[in-house]
Design a protein around this motif. Sequence first.
Motif, PDB file in Angstrom:
ATOM      1  N   UNK A 164       0.637  -1.228  -0.025  1.00  0.00           N
ATOM      2  CA  UNK A 164      -0.124  -0.020   0.061  1.00  0.00           C
ATOM      3  C   UNK A 164       1.069   1.283  -0.166  1.00  0.00           C
ATOM      4  N   UNK A 165       0.531   2.239  -0.750  1.00  0.00           N
ATOM      5  CA  UNK A 165       1.347   3.383  -0.732  1.00  0.00           C
ATOM      6  C   UNK A 165       0.665   4.692  -1.249  1.00  0.00           C
ATOM      7  N   UNK A 166       0.844   5.887  -0.660  1.00  0.00           N
ATOM      8  CA  UNK A 166       0.328   6.934  -1.104  1.00  0.00           C
ATOM      9  C   UNK A 166       1.273   8.198  -0.926  1.00  0.00           C
ATOM     10  N   UNK A 167       1.185   9.067  -1.554  1.00  0.00           N
ATOM     11  CA  UNK A 167       2.240  10.218  -1.881  1.00  0.00           C
ATOM     12  C   UNK A 167       1.901  11.261  -0.720  1.00  0.00           C
ATOM     13  N   UNK A 168       2.952  11.906  -0.500  1.00  0.00           N
ATOM     14  CA  UNK A 168       2.712  13.120   0.638  1.00  0.00           C
ATOM     15  C   UNK A 168       1.951  14.241  -0.185  1.00  0.00           C
ATOM     16  N   UNK A 169       0.935  15.091   0.564  1.00  0.00           N
ATOM     17  CA  UNK A 169       0.143  15.585   0.014  1.00  0.00           C
ATOM     18  C   UNK A 169       0.162  17.270   0.710  1.00  0.00           C
ATOM     19  N   UNK A 170       0.118  18.180   0.096  1.00  0.00           N
ATOM     20  CA  UNK A 170       0.056  19.532   0.613  1.00  0.00           C
ATOM     21  C   UNK A 170      -1.464  20.225   0.454  1.00  0.00           C
ATOM     22  N   UNK A 171      -1.981  20.512   1.722  1.00  0.00           N
ATOM     23  CA  UNK A 171      -3.402  21.180   1.915  1.00  0.00           C
ATOM     24  C   UNK A 171      -3.119  22.490   1.846  1.00  0.00           C
ATOM     25  N   UNK A 172      -4.098  23.423   1.602  1.00  0.00           N
ATOM     26  CA  UNK A 172      -4.028  24.856   2.031  1.00  0.00           C
ATOM     27  C   UNK A 172      -5.645  25.258   2.326  1.00  0.00           C
ATOM     28  N   UNK A 173      -5.744  25.881   3.330  1.00  0.00           N
ATOM     29  CA  UNK A 173      -6.864  26.762   3.826  1.00  0.00           C
ATOM     30  C   UNK A 173      -8.263  26.435   3.457  1.00  0.00           C
ATOM     31  N   UNK A 174      -8.601  25.261   3.692  1.00  0.00           N
ATOM     32  CA  UNK A 174      -9.987  24.992   3.082  1.00  0.00           C
ATOM     33  C   UNK A 174     -10.154  24.400   1.843  1.00  0.00           C
ATOM     34  N   UNK A 175      -9.088  24.297   1.055  1.00  0.00           N
ATOM     35  CA  UNK A 175      -9.392  23.754  -0.446  1.00  0.00           C
ATOM     36  C   UNK A 175      -8.891  22.415  -0.517  1.00  0.00           C
ATOM     37  N   UNK A 176     -10.107  21.847  -1.046  1.00  0.00           N
ATOM     38  CA  UNK A 176      -9.949  20.450  -1.353  1.00  0.00           C
ATOM     39  C   UNK A 176      -8.746  19.976  -2.123  1.00  0.00           C
ATOM     40  N   UNK A 177      -8.322  18.681  -1.852  1.00  0.00           N
ATOM     41  CA  UNK A 177      -7.081  18.152  -2.709  1.00  0.00           C
ATOM     42  C   UNK A 177      -7.256  16.684  -2.797  1.00  0.00           C
ATOM     43  N   UNK A 178      -7.078  16.134  -3.956  1.00  0.00           N
ATOM     44  CA  UNK A 178      -7.235  14.819  -4.571  1.00  0.00           C
ATOM     45  C   UNK A 178      -6.095  13.890  -4.438  1.00  0.00           C
ATOM     46  N   UNK A 179      -5.936  12.846  -4.090  1.00  0.00           N
ATOM     47  CA  UNK A 179      -4.868  11.984  -3.982  1.00  0.00           C
ATOM     48  C   UNK A 179      -5.316  10.522  -4.148  1.00  0.00           C
ATOM     49  N   UNK A 237      -0.805  -2.708  -4.617  1.00  0.00           N
ATOM     50  CA  UNK A 237      -0.321  -3.609  -5.642  1.00  0.00           C
ATOM     51  C   UNK A 237      -0.425  -4.871  -4.877  1.00  0.00           C
ATOM     52  N   UNK A 238      -1.016  -6.109  -6.053  1.00  0.00           N
ATOM     53  CA  UNK A 238      -1.186  -7.278  -5.440  1.00  0.00           C
ATOM     54  C   UNK A 238      -0.300  -8.340  -6.118  1.00  0.00           C
ATOM     55  N   UNK A 239       0.041  -9.536  -5.893  1.00  0.00           N
ATOM     56  CA  UNK A 239       0.804 -10.408  -6.619  1.00  0.00           C
ATOM     57  C   UNK A 239       0.107 -11.516  -7.135  1.00  0.00           C
ATOM     58  N   UNK A 240       0.250 -11.993  -8.687  1.00  0.00           N
ATOM     59  CA  UNK A 240      -0.560 -12.910  -9.213  1.00  0.00           C
ATOM     60  C   UNK A 240       0.097 -14.336  -9.320  1.00  0.00           C
ATOM     61  N   UNK A 241      -0.723 -15.233 -10.201  1.00  0.00           N
ATOM     62  CA  UNK A 241      -0.261 -16.798 -10.598  1.00  0.00           C
ATOM     63  C   UNK A 241       0.768 -16.595 -11.550  1.00  0.00           C
TER      64      UNK A 241
END
Length: 840
Positions: free
Chosen positions: A695-710, A715-719
């Motif tokens: 599982x991974x997620x990037x660092x995120x910068x947010x500013x004064x009430x403004x929504x930010x998507x991330x 990643x899983x392993x297969x046959x």
Amino acid sequence: MNPRPSGGRSCCRAVAFCFVAALACFPGIFRATAQTPQPWLFVETIANGKVNGAVTFLRDDSSGALTQLANSQTTFTNPCGPSAIDPKGRFLYGYCANGLPMYSVNATTGAANEVATSPFQASAGQFEVLVVAESSGQFVYLLKSDLLAAPATSTLTLDTFHVDATIPALVPVSSQTLPVQGAWVDGGAVGDPNGHGIAILINQFPNPPAQFPNALLYLITFDPVTGVATLDPSGGTIVGSRGLGIRISARGNFLALGYGSSRASLSIYQLNSTNFALTSLGTEDLGNEQSPNGIDQMFPSSIFFDPTGQVTYVQVPLAGASNCVECFELLDTSTFLVLPSSPMAVNNANFLSGLQNPQAPFTYVVSSANGLFGINVYEVDPGTGLPSQPSAISQPFFQQATQILPVVASLGPSGGQGAVGPVLTPSALSLTFPDTVAGQKSTSQAITLTSSGDQVVSFQSVSVTGVNAGDFQESDNCVSTVVLQPKHSCSIFVIYAPTSVGSSQATLNVMDSAIGNPQQYGLSGTGIAPPTPTPAVTLNPAGTFNLSGTTAQGATAVPQNLMVSNTGTGPLHVTAIGVSGLNAGDFSVGGSNCLGTAVAAGASCTIPVTFAPLASGIRTTTLTITDDAANSPQLVTINGTAVTAVTFAAAAGATLSASVSAGQTAQFNLQATPAAGFSGTLAFACSGAPTGANCSAPNLTVTNGAPANFTVAVTTSGRAGVAPGAPRSIPSVPRYFPVLATLLLLLLAFWFYPRKRERGEVCAAAFDWKRVVALACLSLAVNGCGGGGSSASPVQPPPPPPAIITPSGTYTLAVIPTATPAGSTKSFSLSAISLTLVVK
């Protein structure tokens, strides 16, 4: 001795209560207080010969009618009853079984309820004979006498109690034996209705002994400001031979003494309403104590006043020209002149045994007829001394089957009396001013004079006299009125302006045409030194400071000010300001102008409070201010409301769940919305991922009430595409392989060596056979040549690791955000984001 009038014993008991009615006339009773006395009549209820409660009536001081107050009937805890009233109308007092009962008066209903810890213990021994409340309302005094001791050794004791109006309670202060001895005269002590003292009449036997004792008048005075009692500095005054009776008027304006051994004497004194000073009006010779038959008649012992004090009633053996036997002579109190209405037969004097109204011409007498008890009200004409009617003014009030007894008639604001002639009724008998700084002025106090008779009252002058007359400033609208019509009023205003430190006493004199002219009212106050300048702190807000608005977690709010005001008289020095206790790290104070310089009296300063919460919810701390005010340190609870720094949700069109096959990558599209005021960086950590998944997620910068998507990626392993094969054998090299290799080389050389043909030709058959043989041998050699060589032995290589496959199932992942505000090194965790992963 000739027999006294019928009912004499009950008469004496009622007389013991008469002085109580006038106790309500204490000075200062109409000053602004928490409770104003009302025109009430307190009546004891009696069962089986014992007091068990009380009921309160509202008096109509114009008609004499009584109205029972709703919810005023009470039951006492102890079988005792009241006989005195607090000058402010707050309490009633009595005496009972070596103690003082205390009753709290409800200002609304008039109900008198015995306080919880009543009665309050008095000194041991002797008998209680009199309880008096002094004029300032601070103390109550109990007089006790050793009634059974020999005349030469009989003593008097004065117990002092402080009035604690808060609890309420009576607190014992002292108990002192009076420096005087003598035989007790029946009813020999009376209290000043104005609350300024006690008068005692006792008989002292001289040394050497004589046939008759000396009649000694002993006075105790109360300071009108402090309430402290002062014993008679002269040790008492001998007024004559053998004391017989003493009486004080209901209004406290006259005192009468009866005494005599050979000749019966009546002495009357006018009382100063301010300091209990006595002025003799003279002595009247009433005749021989010995009857013609040589019997000692012992008179005058029965002495009474009318409610105004203008008429004196004295019982004598033979009264008037008709020689009325055991009748009352009616005298003008000031002149001793016998009134035309005199004499009065005993059977017409029933009204004298009742309780007198201190501000109207009425007396209240217990009636008993046909098994019912009630209250008869008599209106007494101050001109004749006789009841306006031969009987009560109406049917008895409050008729019931059990015994009752009127005990206290308080002074109330109703005033007014249906008197004959010009009569003035004052709103107060004296004025007592609060402590006032020398050189300054108090607020104005007033005495209102009401024309309560049936004739007009004219005024000549109003003046202030006495040692400290210059400390009191008077103004009025009475003299300018000239004539005051019945039922009309005028007022006298007095300001206390002491010129020096110490107590001030003066008398307000009103010259008029009313009965009792001149009218005199006591004035008292105390001048004090200016207080030492001291600071005093008032906080706004005080106690609790709820910061306005909300602040995002991790953000810093705009400072809000706590105001500190110096409401004292001296400079204020603040030495420290700080926060402590719960959540102290979320608050800070700084930049206050309260520190460093003194805050002048009347000035203010501010303490900026900054709120920077690291957690959400209600945050609390304690602000402590240390200074040189008397109540330092001052504590204020500060509350701030913090909201979550960042909230998380699925991005538009996305959800918090994803389904993938093993080997695929799941993506969760999320949105972070910072609270207003918060800006910073978010970092994420994951937990709960299944085997073979990352599982991974990037660092995120947010500013004064403004929504930010991330995006959070999992990643899983297969046959694998093909299943792994069986291991192959690799033959080992024979031991004779080098020999065979050499032979092979020779055969090859032979194979390719050209031979000459016989006769120039080569034999094709021979050539082919030889080659075939050679190749066959070579093949046999390489392959063991018919089993003669060693067999192959396979070598196994290490197997490859097994492939990792993410198991199928449903998994809950927790993504934990950590926030770091912009420009700060402090980080804090936020609520975890819950994600659902389905692996197929």
